[in-house]
Design a protein around this motif. Structure first.
Motif, PDB file in Angstrom:
ATOM      1  N   GLU A  35     -24.696   3.387  64.420  1.00  0.00           N
ATOM      2  CA  GLU A  35     -24.648   4.160  63.181  1.00  0.00           C
ATOM      3  C   GLU A  35     -23.708   3.482  62.195  1.00  0.00           C
ATOM      4  N   PRO A  36     -24.072   3.400  60.923  1.00  0.00           N
ATOM      5  CA  PRO A  36     -23.206   2.736  59.932  1.00  0.00           C
ATOM      6  C   PRO A  36     -21.882   3.485  59.780  1.00  0.00           C
ATOM      7  N   ASN A  37     -20.818   2.730  59.588  1.00  0.00           N
ATOM      8  CA  ASN A  37     -19.491   3.322  59.411  1.00  0.00           C
ATOM      9  C   ASN A  37     -19.422   4.063  58.082  1.00  0.00           C
ATOM     10  N   GLN A  38     -18.864   5.244  58.130  1.00  0.00           N
ATOM     11  CA  GLN A  38     -18.669   6.020  56.909  1.00  0.00           C
ATOM     12  C   GLN A  38     -17.387   5.571  56.212  1.00  0.00           C
ATOM     13  N   GLN A  39     -17.326   5.839  54.920  1.00  0.00           N
ATOM     14  CA  GLN A  39     -16.147   5.444  54.159  1.00  0.00           C
ATOM     15  C   GLN A  39     -14.916   6.194  54.649  1.00  0.00           C
TER      16      GLN A  39
END
Length: 1609
Positions: free
Chosen positions: A784-788
């Protein structure tokens, strides 16, 4: 001179005003000492003029005017000048001389003024003594000056009783508050002066006030500082306090007698055991004074009976002889204990037995004269000794004290045992093994401590045993105890006879010991101590005073991996104890019926319900329950079942039923965890914790009915448990607390997978369903892409996902050959994820070293508290990555794809990521990186050697940095060695990677260096290398074995390995060996899975390796020959070294190990190679060797000649060497001929060689050296016994030699009247090497490495017992080289050499012979004083024109004429002003004159009796002299740093006793002579000469400087 001049002036009726004006000085100036002395002489001269007399020409007005001017001198000259002196820093000569002169002036003024003047001056000075600050303020005097002024005023104050008492009170206050350096000055200058001015009843009242004040102070504050100061004060006043009483019935006299005060004797006893040597000396002085006074008086002390416990000192005239001898012995013992050399102290220790026996006999008589507390002072003094040997002697003596078998003495010693004795037992050095003990024996003090504890507690009154044992255990908690003392004390407690001594307080104290004092101990020793303490608790607990819950709570602190493990002896004892006492335990107050007896089963069932009873969940996140509750309950369950098993010996069905009844609530809960979503999470977690603890504490289920039954019960619930765990891991764990919860679930998952291995159906389901599902979900989370903003839920999910993947990889790796296709596919996806280039950076590969970001909470509050463990979570996240990577690299390698086409480049990047991980990960988490490198390095070495070298080097640096952290070091070291010395890497480095090969060689050298200080390091390396080169599980390839030739130095060093450890390190190894030798008797040996860190392991391992070598294998043959050449070079290097080595030194040990290894390899060697090294063997025989090495070389020669007899001519040639060069080393070759019987059967032409042997031996029978002749005669006797038959038949021409040989042998046998010669001849024939030893029959591992070292007196840590080889899997014995010696003859012998040392009998005096003459009974030094003689005039030598300095040497305490004569000569040579003797009759003594050589004619001599010294020193102190003594005290100054004042008085002590304690406080300064040696003191004349010269040197230098500085006319 001043007085003569002043009298002349005053007799001419001068103008007094003019004289006053000319002699006084301005109040703000500092006059010279001469001016002050002149004014003093003037005022003294006015005394007769001002006296009331008819002849006085002065008018009343004139007289009044003169008195006013004298008053003015006191107020305007004296006090301002003293104030100015006070402001000067330090005690310079100018200040000292000025103060003395002004005080004499005050003394002269005060009698001539009105009576109120002394009081007013005293009142103005006393506040200066009461000041708290050291720096005087305006108008105040410093303490030193104020005390001198008060001393000058006290004689004039004697009429004012109130002011005298005020002065006395002020002085006593100063003793309590002033710094140490000023206390003695106050005591001497004020107290003694006050006493000297009092008499009669007033003197008695003052002394009583002082004594009561000191005793009161000591009773309220019994500290070392108070003891030191009170003893100083009382010693100074001893001449007044301890005087014979003329009227013993007088109440005032009796009240003053300090001997009647219990507090006085407590002061003395505290002083005898004080840390300060001077305080001990003062206390002993007071004791001897009291004894002497009691004997002189001849009266009972105390006069009237009182309570026995209050009397510490008694005297009965009817038993004066017994009392005198007791106190003489006591004083002798205490004086001797001041020595630091044990050989001086040991002969006097038998006097302690005399003291004890006297005390025992006395206690059995009608009245007890000797209080046992005096014996305790002796022991405490020994315990406080700086000499560890003396401390050990004291402990051993107390442990063997038979008097403690008497209840009264045991009770009186009880508080001493739990106090000072327990303190000294914490000293680790006490537990070294004694002379004569072998490695693995219980230390002498450890064994004696066991006997002592039994004796002591058995002798105590029963009501005191429990409280005292509790105090003893609490002492263990009061300080940190090292491992060895705690182990042996725990073992001693475990040997106490069973009895109800400990209640709940005792169990609590034992828990504190386990928690506090055993945290950092070595694991095995800690486990052993736990076993002993638990055994103690089982034997000594009062069952009716503790509940079952108290017991199981107590058991929580015993770790299963260290002591309390199932199927160990202590576990079985615990089960029996619970069974025997079931129903006797104190009931718990849980219900109204407190009388109902509680059974173990009932307790467990109740606890199970309580454990699973949890409140309903509130929906909030909560921490994982405390696992200690599960540990406590699991242990109780297992103990309950095992206890019932022991009762019934039930089979599996009964065990299953019993276990089911206990676990039914747990099983019901577990059956619902997978389906009941309303089940409280806390209850589910607690259930899983309990299951995990049951399996971990239960151990392996093989052949264990309990664990087999447990497995069956839990196996039925595997599916719901796994479904629950899978559900939780697949998305439900999102809180920070859930990271810890995930660890629990994964641990339980491992257990469940282990249970399913034996069932293919379940096992296949896990591989096909659970693992793929878990891997795919975890990959989804990680991708899953890293969130800010990193939320807690996202980061926790990532941590749980990676931990799950690492667990799966670990489980699959255990069954790599049985992987299902679904699992393989999922794992390949995981492999692709890590090498995914789409997410890679320029410096990293794919998803290597991905870091877990620290999450942010919603409101930002509480971040520190909630996320404090996030660093560890992030580190575990990276560690789990490398667990996965290391498995995937082994199983699948680099994934095949278009993006990843260049394997070397990818491997290079992966390795660089591994190096980066070493820097990022904590040191205890790097093992997976090492495992990954172990696979990658061989694949990459040929392409990127430099990077591989860098990776290995950085890894080694990391391991080196952990050397002080034992917990992390050993796993890291094993992982590193497995990686760096991997078989594939060694093979490639040997053939294709010279740089890496050099790096590995250097690392091996550094590992060996590290092993010198850290035992076990070299063993890890050697075990790995030997297993790599000659694996036991599979055949060795020649390519792998060939790498050994690049590392022969490892094998060479291993053959001679044996570091010289510090004494404390050796002690810990000996203690560890002792614990190991206890076997299963100590459960720690079963529970602890410790590595073998024995320092003999490298040798045993390499010897086993060499024993496996096959002489038919060319590579093996080459290795053996290279190794032997290296070993011979080592031996030759030591032999030719100029360094002289001693027995059992490292050089000696290395030589011994070399020849032991050569003996082991000899049968495997080619004859050609033996021929090439034979000359080296013979050369070694000509070297100077210790006995053990000599025997091995001789044995080597014998075996060579037996195996290869054609070399006999080379052996004969050795006897033709230059005899001057061979000297006694020819004895080595003669020893070989003693065993000619073994050699001759293998020789051709036996008769020729027999005749050759006889010819050679006969030549050496006439050698001038006795030892050579002795060896030759023994060889002749043995060889001739072989030739006797042929000689009788006249064969080979032996008949002609028969007469000569028989004559030689008859001469040898006729030595019976030759003293030493006869004893030597007898003993050499009985010596093991020439008697019981047979070179061929006794050729075994045991003989070479165990029996021979023992018989040749090698240190016992050099003996390698056969059982150490037995423990090695790789060791294999052969019929030609057995492990154990088939014949028992050698093992039954005792070590010893044949050299006899004669010891003559010493003449002994009856009473004092065993005492070193330096220390004699104190009464022998008392001499009756001579009648007082007139003093010799000071000007005796002035007519000779000889100049003298200001140094005054006082030798009144010296009584040896030789010392006095030498001292007189020294004083005269260096210009002392005078020498003070106790009696001028010494001058006529011939011994005095022989050393003085007429110097007494040129040196002023004075006579002062020892009893007059106090007054004499007071006078000299008032004259401005600085009193200097040679004594070592806490405040003494080094001779090289001290600056002598010009007016110095040097007081010298007695030859035996030194300076008496009552004079020590008279010193202004104590000077000590710096010493480097062991001997405690110098001769008194030598000490005095050093100080006299230093004084002369300083003042010669200053005098020369003054002369040089004068301007020329």
């Amino acid at each position: 001179m001043f007085s003569v001049f002043i009298n002349a002036v005053l007799s001419s009726s001068p103008d007094y005003d003019v004289l006053f004006e000319s002699l006084t000085w301005p109040s703000d100036s500092w006059p010279g000492t001469e001016q002050v002395e002149a004014l003093t002489a003037f005022i003294e001269g006015l005394g007769p003029i001002l006296s009331e007399s008819d002849t006085t020409p002065l008018s009343a007005a004139k007289r009044s005017s003169i008195v006013d001017q004298i008053n003015s001198v006191v107020w305007n000259q004296c006090l301002p000048l003293l104030n100015k002196v006070s402001t000067e820093a330090g005690e310079g000569m100018r200040c000292r001389e000025t103060t003395a002169a002004v005080c004499r002036l005050v003394s002269a003024c005060v009698p001539l003024c009105d009576e109120a003047l002394p009081g007013r001056v005293a009142l103005s000075v006393l506040p200066s003594l009461q000041q708290s600050e050291e720096v005087p303020g305006p108008g105040r005097l410093c303490v030193e000056v104020a005390s001198e002024v008060m001393a000058a005023l006290v004689p004039s104050l004697s009429v004012d009783e109130q002011l005298t008492l005020t002065t006395l009170s002020c002085a006593l206050s100063c003793i309590k508050t002033l710094p140490d350096a000023q206390v003695s000055k106050i005591t001497v200058r004020l107290l003694l002066t006050v006493l000297n001015c009092c008499s009669g009843a007033r003197l008695t009242s003052v002394l009583k006030l002082i004594l009561e004040d000191m005793c009161s102070w000591h009773s309220t504050d019994r500290t070392p500082v108070v003891t030191e100061r009170t003893l100083l004060c009382l010693t100074a006043l001893s001449d007044h306090l301890l005087k014979p009483r003329s009227l013993p019935s007088s109440s005032s006299t009796c009240d003053l007698d300090p001997r009647l005060s219990v507090q006085f004797w407590r002061m003395v006893q505290d002083g005898l055991t004080h840390r300060d040597g001077v305080s001990r000396k003062r206390a002993l002085y007071l004791l001897k004074m009291c004894v002497s006074l009691a004997e002189k008086e001849g009266l009972d002390c105390p006069l009237s009976p009182s309570e026995e416990d209050d009397i510490l000192f008694k005297w009965a005239p009817s038993r004066s002889k017994l009392l005198r001898e007791f106190w003489e012995d006591y004083a002798l013992v205490m004086e001797t204990l001041e020595e630091n050399q044990i050989h001086v102290v040991r002969p006097v220790l038998n006097r302690i037995d005399t003291l004890i026996q006297t005390t025992v006999n006395d206690s059995q008589a009608s009245g007890q004269l000797f209080h046992p507390s005096w014996l305790l002072c002796v022991y405490q003094r020994m315990f406080h000794s700086e000499n560890k040997s003396l401390m050990r002697e004291g402990v051993c003596h107390l442990l063997e004290l038979q008097v403690l078998q008497q209840p009264a003495f045991a009770l009186s010693f009880s508080q001493f045992i739990v106090g000072p004795f327990m303190d000294v037992l914490s000293e680790t050095s006490l537990f070294h093994k004694s002379v004569g003990q072998s490695v693995g024996d219980c230390p002498e003090i450890g064994a004696k401590l066991q006997v002592f504890m039994i004796t002591f507690f058995t002798s105590l009154p029963s009501e005191h045993r429990g409280p005292l044992l509790l105090q003893m255990i609490q002492q263990l908690c009061s300080k940190h105890w090292c491992a060895a003392p705690l182990l042996f004390l725990s073992q001693a407690l475990s040997k106490l006879p069973p009895g109800p001594l400990l209640g709940i307080e005792g169990l609590t104290a034992l828990r504190e010991v386990l928690r506090c004092t055993m945290i950092t101990h070595q694991v095995l020793l800690r486990g052993a101590a736990q076993c002993f303490l638990l055994n103690s608790a089982l034997c000594l607990t009062e069952v009716s005073a503790v509940t079952l819950d108290d017991v199981f709570t107590f058991l929580m602190d015993f770790r299963a991996d260290e002591s309390l493990s199932r199927r160990t002896q202590i576990w079985n004892q615990l089960c029996v104890w619970l069974s025997d006492n079931e129903g006797s335990f104190k009931p718990r107050l849980l219900d109204e019926d407190c009388t109902k007896k509680e059974t173990v089963r009932g307790y467990v069932q109740s606890e199970m319900l309580t454990y699973l009873r949890v409140p309903a969940s509130l929906g909030d996140s909560e921490r994982l329950p405390d696992s200690r509750e599960a540990d406590k309950l699991a242990r109780a369950i297992l103990l309950c079942v095992d206890m019932e098993q022991n009762h019934t010996e039930a089979k599996i069905a009964a065990t299953l039923e019993s276990l089911l009844s206990l676990l039914s609530p747990l099983l019901v809960t577990l059956s619902r965890v997978g389906t009941n979503v309303y089940l409280p999470l806390r209850k589910s977690d607690k259930s899983l914790q309990l299951v995990l603890q049951l399996f971990q504490l239960g151990g392996t289920p093989s052949l264990d009915n309990v664990m087999v039954a447990m497995k069956r019960l839990i196996f039925k619930l595997v599916d719901p448990i796994q479904e629950f765990i899978l559900r939780r891991l697949l998305g439900e764990l999102q809180e920070l607390f859930d990271v810890e919860r995930a660890d629990l679930y994964l641990c339980v998952l491992r257990q469940m997978v282990g249970l399913c291995r034996s069932t293919p159906q379940h096992h296949t389901q896990i591989q096909q369903t659970y693992f793929p599902k878990l891997i795919k979900y975890s990959l989804k989370v990680l991708q899953e892409p890293n969130q800010q903003i990193h939320s807690v839920a996202s980061q926790v999910s990532r941590a749980v996902a990676m931990a799950s993947l690492a667990t799966v990889c670990g489980l699959v790796e255990q069954e790599r050959n049985d992987m299902q296709s679904e699992t393989i596919s999922a794992l390949k996806l995981l492999n692709d994820y890590f090498y995914n280039l789409s997410s890679s950076s320029c410096q990293s590969l794919g998803n290597f070293n991905k870091r877990l970001q620290k999450p942010q909470t919603g409101d930002g509050s509480g971040d520190t508290e909630v996320l404090q463990d996030w660093g560890r979570i992030a580190a575990n996240f990276m560690r789990d990555q490398w667990i996965c990577l290391s498995f995937l690299m082994k199983a699948f390698g680099i994934p095949e794809s278009e993006e990843i086409s260049n394997d070397p480049e990818t491997l290079k990047t992966a390795l660089s990521c591994g190096v980066e991980a070493l820097a990022l990960l904590p040191s205890d988490l790097v093992l997976p990186v090492f495992t990954f490198m172990e696979t990658v390095l061989p694949q990459l070495l040929l392409h990127e050697e430099a990077m591989c070298v860098e990776a290995v080097t950085l890894s080694w640096e990391l391991v080196q940095g952990l050397s002080t952290n034992a917990h992390d070091f050993w796993p890291a070291l094993k992982g590193f060695i497995s990686m760096a010395f991997h078989r594939d890497l060694l093979e490639l480095a040997d053939t294709s990677a010279p740089t890496l090969l050099a790096a590995l060689k250097q690392i091996a050298i550094e590992l060996m260096e590290l092993s010198q200080s850290k035992s076990g390091v070299f063993g890890v390396l050697l075990q790995h290398c030997c297993q790599t080169w000659l694996p036991t599980d599979r055949g060795s390839s020649d390519t792998v074995f060939s790498s050994v030739f690049s590392h022969v130095n490892i094998l060479t060093e291993a053959c001679v390995y044996g570091p010289v450890f510090r004494r404390d390190q050796r002690l810990m190894q000996d203690v560890q060996t002792y614990v190991e030798r206890l076997g299963e008797e100590c459960a720690a040996n079963v529970a602890v899975t410790s590595d073998n860190r024995d320092d003999q392991l490298p040798r045993t391992c390499v010897l086993a390796f060499l024993n496996q070598l096959d002489s038919s294998n060319l590579q093996h043959e080459r290795l053996m020959e290279e190794l032997i050449m290296d070993l011979l070079k080592k031996d030759n290097h030591i032999s030719k070294s100029k360094m002289r080595y001693y027995s059992n030194s490292l050089q000696h040990r290395v030589k011994n190990r070399v020849w032991q290894t050569l003996l082991l390899l000899l049968p495997k060697l080619r004859e050609e190679f033996v021929a090439s090294v034979l000359n080296s063997v013979f050369e070694a025989g000509f070297c100077s060797n210790h006995a053990s090495v000599k025997y091995l070389i001789e044995w080597m020669m014998i075996l060579i000649l037996v195996q290869y007899p054609r070399h006999i001519d080379s052996f004969w040639a050795c006897f033709n060497r230059d005899h001057d060069k061979t000297k006694t080393s020819i004895c080595t070759f003669l020893s070989v001929l003693v065993h000619f019987k073994v050699i001759i059967p293998h020789l051709p032409d036996k008769d020729v060689h027999l005749r050759k042997a006889l010819d050679i031996i006969l030549q050496w029978c006439f050698n001038h050296n006795f030892s050579v002749r002795l060896y030759a005669l023994l060889a002749l006797k043995r060889v001739w016994s072989l030739a006797a038959v042929q000689a009788e038949e006249g064969a080979a021409g032996l008949g002609g030699l028969s007469t000569v040989i028989q004559a030689c042998l008859n001469q040898a046998e006729a030595m019976q009247n030759s003293g030493n010669a006869n004893r030597n001849w007898t003993r050499i024939q009985e010596h093991f090497f020439f008697g019981a030893f047979h070179p061929v029959r006794d050729y075994s591992v045991e003989t070479i490495f165990y029996t021979f070292p023992g018989l040749s007196e090698m240190a016992d840590d050099e003996w390698i017992p056969p059982w150490k080889f037995d423990k090695l899997i790789c060791f294999s014995e052969s019929p030609s080289f057995p492990l154990r010696n088939p014949a028992p003859d050698l093992s039954q012998l005792q070590p010893g050499d044949w050299i006899q040392q004669d010891k003559g009998e010493q003449n002994k005096e009856e009473r004092w012979a065993e005492v070193q003459k330096k220390i004699t009974p104190w009464r022998l030094g008392i001499q009756e004083q001579e009648p007082e003689l007139q003093l010799v005039p000071q000007q005796r030598a002035a007519r000779l024109g000889k100049l003298h300095g200001a140094l005054l040497v006082v030798a009144s305490l010296i009584d040896k004429p030789t010392n006095l004569g030498g001292l007189c000569r020294t004083c005269e040579i260096f210009g002392a002003s005078a020498l003070v003797l106790d009696n001028l009759r010494h001058v006529s003594d011939k011994h005095f004159q022989s050393l003085s050589v007429s110097s007494e004619l040129w040196l002023p001599l004075l006579e002062v009796k020892p009893m007059e010294l106090t007054d004499f020193l007071q006078v000299k102190k008032s004259e401005g002299y600085c009193i200097v003594g040679v004594e070592q005290t806490a405040n003494s100054q080094s001779l090289q740093d001290y600056q002598f004042p010009e007016k110095t008085l040097l007081l010298l002590g007695n030859e035996r006793e030194g300076i008496p304690a009552n004079l020590l406080q008279m010193f202004d300064v104590c000077v000590e002579i710096p010493q480097q040696g062991v001997t405690r003191s110098l001769n008194v004349h030598v000490s005095a000469a050093l100080l006299i010269w230093e004084y002369t040197r300083q003042h010669l230098t200053s005098g020369s400087a003054e002369v040089d500085s004068k301007p020329e006319n």
